[in-house]
Design a protein around this motif. Sequence first.
Motif, mmCIF file in Angstrom:
data_model
loop_
_atom_site.group_PDB
_atom_site.id
_atom_site.type_symbol
_atom_site.label_atom_id
_atom_site.label_comp_id
_atom_site.label_asym_id
_atom_site.label_seq_id
_atom_site.Cartn_x
_atom_site.Cartn_y
_atom_site.Cartn_z
ATOM 1 N N VAL A 72 -9.911 89.934 7.427
ATOM 2 C CA VAL A 72 -9.411 88.623 7.007
ATOM 3 C C VAL A 72 -8.053 88.357 7.647
ATOM 4 O O VAL A 72 -7.117 89.160 7.506
ATOM 5 C CB VAL A 72 -9.280 88.555 5.471
ATOM 6 N N GLU A 73 -7.925 87.242 8.332
ATOM 7 C CA GLU A 73 -6.672 86.890 8.987
ATOM 8 C C GLU A 73 -5.666 86.349 7.968
ATOM 9 O O GLU A 73 -5.996 85.510 7.133
ATOM 10 C CB GLU A 73 -6.910 85.849 10.072
ATOM 11 N N THR A 74 -4.431 86.840 8.045
ATOM 12 C CA THR A 74 -3.323 86.346 7.227
ATOM 13 C C THR A 74 -2.128 86.089 8.133
ATOM 14 O O THR A 74 -2.161 86.382 9.337
ATOM 15 C CB THR A 74 -2.925 87.345 6.135
ATOM 16 N N SER A 75 -1.037 85.605 7.562
ATOM 17 C CA SER A 75 0.170 85.341 8.341
ATOM 18 C C SER A 75 0.812 86.605 8.885
ATOM 19 O O SER A 75 1.665 86.530 9.786
ATOM 20 C CB SER A 75 1.188 84.588 7.482
ATOM 21 N N PHE A 76 0.427 87.755 8.355
ATOM 22 C CA PHE A 76 1.084 89.011 8.726
ATOM 23 C C PHE A 76 0.155 89.997 9.417
ATOM 24 O O PHE A 76 0.573 91.094 9.759
ATOM 25 C CB PHE A 76 1.690 89.656 7.466
ATOM 26 N N GLY A 77 -1.085 89.595 9.627
ATOM 27 C CA GLY A 77 -2.033 90.469 10.291
ATOM 28 C C GLY A 77 -3.409 90.372 9.665
ATOM 29 O O GLY A 77 -3.679 89.494 8.825
ATOM 30 N N THR A 78 -4.288 91.269 10.073
ATOM 31 C CA THR A 78 -5.679 91.261 9.641
ATOM 32 C C THR A 78 -5.896 92.298 8.552
ATOM 33 O O THR A 78 -5.587 93.476 8.738
ATOM 34 C CB THR A 78 -6.606 91.560 10.829
ATOM 35 N N VAL A 79 -6.449 91.864 7.430
ATOM 36 C CA VAL A 79 -6.660 92.725 6.276
ATOM 37 C C VAL A 79 -8.107 93.193 6.240
ATOM 38 O O VAL A 79 -9.034 92.375 6.241
ATOM 39 C CB VAL A 79 -6.303 91.994 4.968
#
Length: 333
Positions: A72-79
């Motif tokens: 899952v893409e987020t503002s801080f990287g991929t989770v």
Amino acid sequence: MRTSTTGPKRRRWPTVLLAVVAIVSTGGLALLVAAGGPGVGHFRTPEDRRAYEDAYAEALGRLPEPTATHDVETSFGTVRAYAWVHAEQPDATPVVLLPGRSAAAPMWGDNLPDLVEHRTVYAFDTLGDTGLSEQAVPLRDMGDSARWVDEAMAGLDLDRVHLVGHSQGGGLAAAVAVRHPDRLASLTLLEPVMTLGMMPLSVILTTIPVSLPFFPDSWRESALNRIGGVSDDEVDPDDPLARMIAVGSKSYSSSGLPSPSVLSGADLRGLAMPVYVAIASDSSLAGGEAAAEQAKLIPDAQVKIWPDTTHSLPMQVAPALDAELETFWSAQD
């Protein structure tokens, strides 16, 4: 495979070590007081990454097979998130699990068989820590950490969840509850470190000597076992979860990962969702009885000190804890 029936039973490496193994391997007391800093979590070499991925795959193999794996893409990287979808219970609010330090999703191996019987469950690897999440932007503080969790849940279309965290993951879950409460049907804190009080001074003092790089691994492991309240011959170093944690703690740099901060009285009184708090009776890293008393400031809190447990509580009393949590969550669905 061990076939001897004499001597003490060897147990899996206790999860009490999850909160302190990274402290020991990355510099002792300094990590406890750090609020985060510049830098992105990373494996030190490509060989380190391959060794960790092999150990991770073995530990993950202990879990029920996920229905789906998400990045899952987020503002801080991929989770990295794993889902166990319970298609027969579409109305049951899903659970999201946040692991302890250096533990990643495989730490829930003892709990997942019970949890997935009743509802859909998601397990995240922590961004900026060992696991298969990929950090791209530094996390400045716990506000950023809480934000990536909220963004990951949004990316999975999770509008209402029961959020659960153990150890440092408990501190992260609490930060999400303070900053992004609208998505939470409930909050579950299992031995949350540096959230309801500071880590015991005895633990800090024990970690400092063995944080020095020239100390043998055997000394380090013995010190950690003492913190966990077990003897060296009770611990099975060949357990897949133990091996994954050991490889990750040596091969991954997570010095920029923000540490949880103790919640103020106002923060605790401001938690509007139902909260379940589990504290260990022995060798608690959450603060023991003092932490349990502090948790009672939460307006709708169910607080329990589990007898004959350490910081390894989720693993030690998995069936009883899982049943109690399902009762707690069902009341909020």
